[in-house]
Design a protein around this motif. Structure first.
Motif, PDB file in Angstrom:
ATOM      1  N   ILE A 155       0.839  -1.203   0.000  1.00 14.73           N
ATOM      2  CA  ILE A 155       0.000   0.000   0.000  1.00 14.73           C
ATOM      3  C   ILE A 155       0.872   1.249   0.000  1.00 14.73           C
ATOM      4  O   ILE A 155       0.616   2.209  -0.737  1.00 14.73           O
ATOM      5  N   GLN A 156       1.912   1.234   0.825  1.00  9.08           N
ATOM      6  CA  GLN A 156       2.819   2.390   0.904  1.00  9.08           C
ATOM      7  C   GLN A 156       3.511   2.645  -0.438  1.00  9.08           C
ATOM      8  O   GLN A 156       3.566   3.790  -0.910  1.00  9.08           O
ATOM      9  N   VAL A 157       4.023   1.588  -1.059  1.00 12.14           N
ATOM     10  CA  VAL A 157       4.708   1.742  -2.353  1.00 12.14           C
ATOM     11  C   VAL A 157       3.738   2.231  -3.417  1.00 12.14           C
ATOM     12  O   VAL A 157       4.076   3.098  -4.241  1.00 12.14           O
ATOM     13  N   TYR A 158       2.511   1.709  -3.406  1.00 10.75           N
ATOM     14  CA  TYR A 158       1.502   2.111  -4.400  1.00 10.75           C
ATOM     15  C   TYR A 158       1.229   3.610  -4.320  1.00 10.75           C
ATOM     16  O   TYR A 158       1.267   4.321  -5.334  1.00 10.75           O
ATOM     17  N   PHE A 159       0.946   4.101  -3.120  1.00 10.44           N
ATOM     18  CA  PHE A 159       0.619   5.518  -2.981  1.00 10.44           C
ATOM     19  C   PHE A 159       1.850   6.408  -3.176  1.00 10.44           C
ATOM     20  O   PHE A 159       1.733   7.524  -3.695  1.00 10.44           O
ATOM     21  N   SER A 160       3.020   5.930  -2.774  1.00 13.09           N
ATOM     22  CA  SER A 160       4.249   6.708  -2.991  1.00 13.09           C
ATOM     23  C   SER A 160       4.549   6.823  -4.477  1.00 13.09           C
ATOM     24  O   SER A 160       4.973   7.895  -4.947  1.00 13.09           O
ATOM     25  N   LYS A 161       4.335   5.739  -5.231  1.00 15.09           N
ATOM     26  CA  LYS A 161       4.566   5.776  -6.671  1.00 15.09           C
ATOM     27  C   LYS A 161       3.580   6.728  -7.358  1.00 15.09           C
ATOM     28  O   LYS A 161       3.954   7.440  -8.295  1.00 15.09           O
ATOM     29  N   ARG A 162       2.338   6.725  -6.902  1.00 20.45           N
ATOM     30  CA  ARG A 162       1.343   7.645  -7.474  1.00 20.45           C
ATOM     31  C   ARG A 162       1.746   9.091  -7.218  1.00 20.45           C
ATOM     32  O   ARG A 162       1.573   9.961  -8.081  1.00 20.45           O
ATOM     33  N   ARG A 163       2.303   9.318  -6.049  1.00 20.97           N
ATOM     34  CA  ARG A 163       2.748  10.671  -5.698  1.00 20.97           C
ATOM     35  C   ARG A 163       3.909  11.095  -6.594  1.00 20.97           C
ATOM     36  O   ARG A 163       4.006  12.252  -6.994  1.00 20.97           O
ATOM     37  N   GLU A 164       4.772  10.139  -6.934  1.00 17.04           N
ATOM     38  CA  GLU A 164       5.892  10.445  -7.845  1.00 17.04           C
ATOM     39  C   GLU A 164       5.362  10.905  -9.183  1.00 17.04           C
ATOM     40  O   GLU A 164       5.849  11.874  -9.777  1.00 17.04           O
ATOM     41  N   VAL A 165       4.351  10.181  -9.692  1.00 19.67           N
ATOM     42  CA  VAL A 165       3.793  10.520 -11.007  1.00 19.67           C
ATOM     43  C   VAL A 165       3.143  11.893 -10.977  1.00 19.67           C
ATOM     44  O   VAL A 165       3.299  12.712 -11.899  1.00 19.67           O
ATOM     45  N   GLU A 166       2.396  12.175  -9.914  1.00 16.39           N
ATOM     46  CA  GLU A 166       1.716  13.468  -9.795  1.00 16.39           C
ATOM     47  C   GLU A 166       2.722  14.618  -9.755  1.00 16.39           C
ATOM     48  O   GLU A 166       2.480  15.695 -10.290  1.00 16.39           O
ATOM     49  N   MET A 167       3.850  14.376  -9.096  1.00 15.99           N
ATOM     50  CA  MET A 167       4.870  15.427  -9.014  1.00 15.99           C
ATOM     51  C   MET A 167       5.519  15.647 -10.375  1.00 15.99           C
ATOM     52  O   MET A 167       5.930  16.719 -10.694  1.00 15.99           O
TER      53      MET A 167
END
Length: 292
Positions: free
Chosen positions: A280-292
Motif C-alpha cells: 500500500i505504501q509503495v503504491y501511494f508513494s509511486k502515485r505521488r511520484e507521477v503526480e509530481m
C-alpha cells in the motif's frame, strides 16, 4: 552452438546456485510453515501433529497478547519510520552542502548501521542505565534523564530512538543519491530568480527526490515491522510485556511456549500484514511520484 543459446547456458549456470539457495532457504520453509500452521504441534518430531484446520488462525482474534503486540508494533513503526526519515533527510541535506567536514560527517552518521542489532541494544542499555541516570542526578532533570527501559511509557520510545540512531545513516545514503541526481543548473537558476533555500527545498528538491522517499519509507517501514534483535537485547519485551512486538511474540510462541503450529500461523499472518502495508505504501508513494 549459437551465441544466443550459449549465453542462455551461462546464464543458467551462474543463476542456478542463487535460485537453489533462495528456494531452499526461503520458499520451501515458507511453504512448510503454511502447512504446519493448520496443525496443533509442539515442534518435536516424535510427537504427533493434530490437524485443526483454521483453528490457529481463529484463536488469534481472542489472543489479547498477540493483538497487543500488533498495536505496539504499529505504534513503534509510526514513530520509528517518521524519526528515521526526518533524521536521514536532515543528515543528507547537511552532508551535501559545502561543509569541509562533510565526508567525515557521512562516515560518522553511517557507522552505527554497521553495528549489529544485539550489540547496539547492549550499548544503549548501558547508556540508559548509567549515562541517563547519571545525567539526571547531576542536572536535576529527572523527568527526562532516567532509565527509559524500565518505564512502560518510555520503553517503546527507547527502542525507536536506538533504531533511529542505527538506521538514519543508511537512509541518509539513499537521500544523498537522490539529491545529487538533481541538476545543479536547475537549483542555480532558481537561486538567481530569487528563490530562497526553503522554497528550493519545497518546490524543486522534494519533488525530484520523490523516488528516494519511496525507497526510504519502504525500507524503514519493513525494517520497523520486523524488528527483533534490538527489541530482544534492549528490553526483552519488558517491562511487563509493554515492548513485546510482532516478531518477538511469534518467536516466544514457537520457542518459548512450544506452540509450533500456532506460532507458524502467527508468522504467516505477520508476513501477510507486513506485505500488505508495504505494498500500500509503495503504491501511494509511486502515485505521488507521477503526480509530481
Amino acid at each position: 552452438m549459437k551465441k544466443k543459446n550459449r549465453n542462455k547456458i551461462w546464464f543458467a549456470i551462474f543463476t542456478f546456485p542463487t535460485i537453489f539457495i533462495f528456494f531452499t532457504v526461503v520458499i520451501i520453509p515458507f511453504l512448510m510453515g503454511i502447512y504446519y500452521s493448520f496443525f496443533q504441534w509442539d515442534g518435536i518430531p516424535v510427537h504427533p501433529k493434530k490437524f485443526i484446520g483454521l483453528g490457529n488462525y481463529i484463536n488469534m482474534f481472542s489472543d489479547t497478547r498477540y493483538i497487543n503486540s500488533i498495536l505496539l508494533t504499529l505504534k513503534y513503526t509510526l514513530i520509528a519510520a517518521v524519526l528515521i526519515n526526518i533524521l536521514g533527510l536532515a543528515f543528507a541535506l547537511l552532508v551535501t552542502t559545502k561543509l569541509k567536514i562533510r565526508n567525515g560527517l557521512r562516515t560518522m552518521f553511517f557507522v552505527p548501521n554497521l553495528i549489529g542489532g544485539l550489540i547496539l541494544g547492549f550499548i544503549w542499555q548501558f547508556i540508559f542505565m548509567k549515562v541517563f541516570v547519571g545525567l539526571g542526578e547531576s542536572t536535576g532533570f529527572h523527568d527526562i534523564f532516567f532509565n527509559w527501559i524500565l518505564d512502560e511509557k518510555f520503553a517503546l520510545l527507547a527502542i525507536a530512538v536506538v533504531s533511529t540512531w542505527q538506521m538514519a545513516g543508511y537512509i541518509m545514503i539513499i537521500y544523498i543519491t537522490g539529491i545529487q541526481s538533481i541538476p545543479g543548473e536547475l537549483l542555480e537558476a532558481a537561486k538567481v530568480d530569487g528563490a530562497g533555500y526553503f522554497s528550493r527545498l519545497k518546490n524543486i528538491m522534494f519533488p525530484l527526490i520523490a523516488p528516494s522517499f519511496t525507497i526510504s519509507l519502504f525500507l524503514s517501514l519493513s525494517n520497523s515491522f520486523k524488528i527483533y534483535d534490538v527489541n530482544l537485547s534492549l528490553t526483552e519485551g519488558g517491562p511487563y510485556n509493554s515492548t513485546e512486538m510482532f516478531a518477538m511474540n511469534v518467536y516466544n510462541e514457537i520457542f518459548g511456549y512450544r506452540n509450533f503450529g500456532y506460532g507458524q500461523s502467527k508468522a504467516i499472518m505477520f508476513f501477510l500484514f507486513v506485505a500488505l502495508i508495504t505494498l500500500i505504501q509503495v503504491y501511494f508513494s509511486k502515485r505521488r511520484e507521477v503526480e509530481m
